[in-house]
Design a protein around this motif. Structure first.
Motif, short mmCIF file in Angstrom:
data_model
loop_
_atom_site.label_atom_id
_atom_site.label_comp_id
_atom_site.label_asym_id
_atom_site.label_seq_id
_atom_site.Cartn_x
_atom_site.Cartn_y
_atom_site.Cartn_z
N GLU A 1 0.83 -1.21 0.00
CA GLU A 1 0.00 0.00 0.00
C GLU A 1 0.87 1.26 0.00
O GLU A 1 0.56 2.24 -0.68
CB GLU A 1 -0.95 -0.01 1.21
N ASN B 1 2.46 1.66 -3.40
CA ASN B 1 1.42 2.15 -4.30
C ASN B 1 1.21 3.67 -4.14
O ASN B 1 1.13 4.42 -5.11
CB ASN B 1 0.12 1.41 -4.01
N LYS B 2 1.17 4.09 -2.87
CA LYS B 2 0.96 5.52 -2.56
C LYS B 2 2.11 6.38 -3.10
O LYS B 2 1.88 7.41 -3.75
CB LYS B 2 0.84 5.68 -1.03
N LEU C 1 -5.08 -1.64 -5.78
CA LEU C 1 -3.79 -0.96 -5.92
C LEU C 1 -3.45 -0.81 -7.40
O LEU C 1 -3.16 -1.78 -8.08
CB LEU C 1 -2.68 -1.75 -5.19
N ASN D 1 -2.71 -5.66 -11.95
CA ASN D 1 -1.59 -5.43 -11.02
C ASN D 1 -0.94 -6.73 -10.54
O ASN D 1 -0.17 -6.74 -9.59
CB ASN D 1 -2.05 -4.60 -9.82
#
Length: 222
Positions: free
Chosen positions: A95, A98-99, A142, A184
């Motif tokens: 995560e 991804n951010k 994601l 993904n």
């Protein structure tokens, strides 16, 4: 033998479908330049700060692979340039990648680390955790990461049969999930094998090996 000669000798042994990551952690810029001059373009580092310093000083056609354990608070420093993150071992880390990838307008390739060794010290998912992650709605949302493969590190032992068993287990997981094709998640890389066991890893189906000391000589942990 020189770094260039070592590289030449190892590359001559690798099948065409196997990618060589030259593990350059703790090595000075001059050593990487010598490997670069010999044609090597993929380097693996295990500390984000050291990798970033090298990225700033070396040619921009190098692919930088993060091969060490990743702390979430450091991801932002490599997000602008990292080519592949090998040791992704939690949904929380995915995560964060991804951010930070989104902030840099990138999709960052990742390998999920699978725990195949007997040692407790190695990181990674077990088979059940891997399945749970893939079924998690958060994972499927994601958009700025792409899981392109799996990686694992065998037990540090002289027992070749033990190492072979661990590599074969990882290959069977890889085969099992290769049919899963999401935007993904598309498995094409199986990263296993280091200086001591890469030939066995290739025999078991590895498509990417991480080799350091056989190229650059013994590491200096000063």
């Amino acid at each position: 033998m020189t770094i260039a000669e070592n590289l030449q000798e190892i590359k001559a042994q690798l099948p065409e479908h196997v990618t060589l990551v030259a593990v350059s952690k703790t090595k000075p810029i001059a050593d990487l330049q010598e490997a670069y001059a010999a044609g090597q373009r993929i380097f693996g580092e295990n500390k984000i700060q050291e990798m970033t310093e090298k990225w700033e000083q070396l040619p921009k056609d190098i692919q930088w692979h993060m091969i060490g354990h990743v702390q979430t608070n450091k991801v932002k420093f490599m997000a602008p340039y990292v080519a592949l993150i090998h040791g992704v071992d939690s949904l929380k880390l995915l995560e964060e990648i991804n951010k930070q990838a989104a902030k840099n307008n990138r999709i960052i390739d990742c390998l999920l680390q699978i725990h195949i060794a007997e040692e407790e010290t190695k990181f990674g998912f077990d088979a059940g955790e891997l399945e749970a992650i893939l079924n998690a709605a958060t994972f499927q949302n994601l958009k700025n990461i792409k899981v392109i493969g799996l990686m694992g590190m065998a037990t540090f032992t002289e027992d070749k049969a033990q190492i072979q068993k661990e590599f074969q287990f990882l290959k069977s997981l890889f085969d099992q999930y290769q049919s899963v094709q999401w935007p993904n998640f598309q498995l094409q890389t199986l990263s296993m094998g280091m200086s001591g066991d890469y030939q066995l890893a290739i025999a078991c189906g590895s498509t990417m090996v991480r080799i350091g000391s056989s190229i650059f000589g013994v590491r200096n942990y000063s």
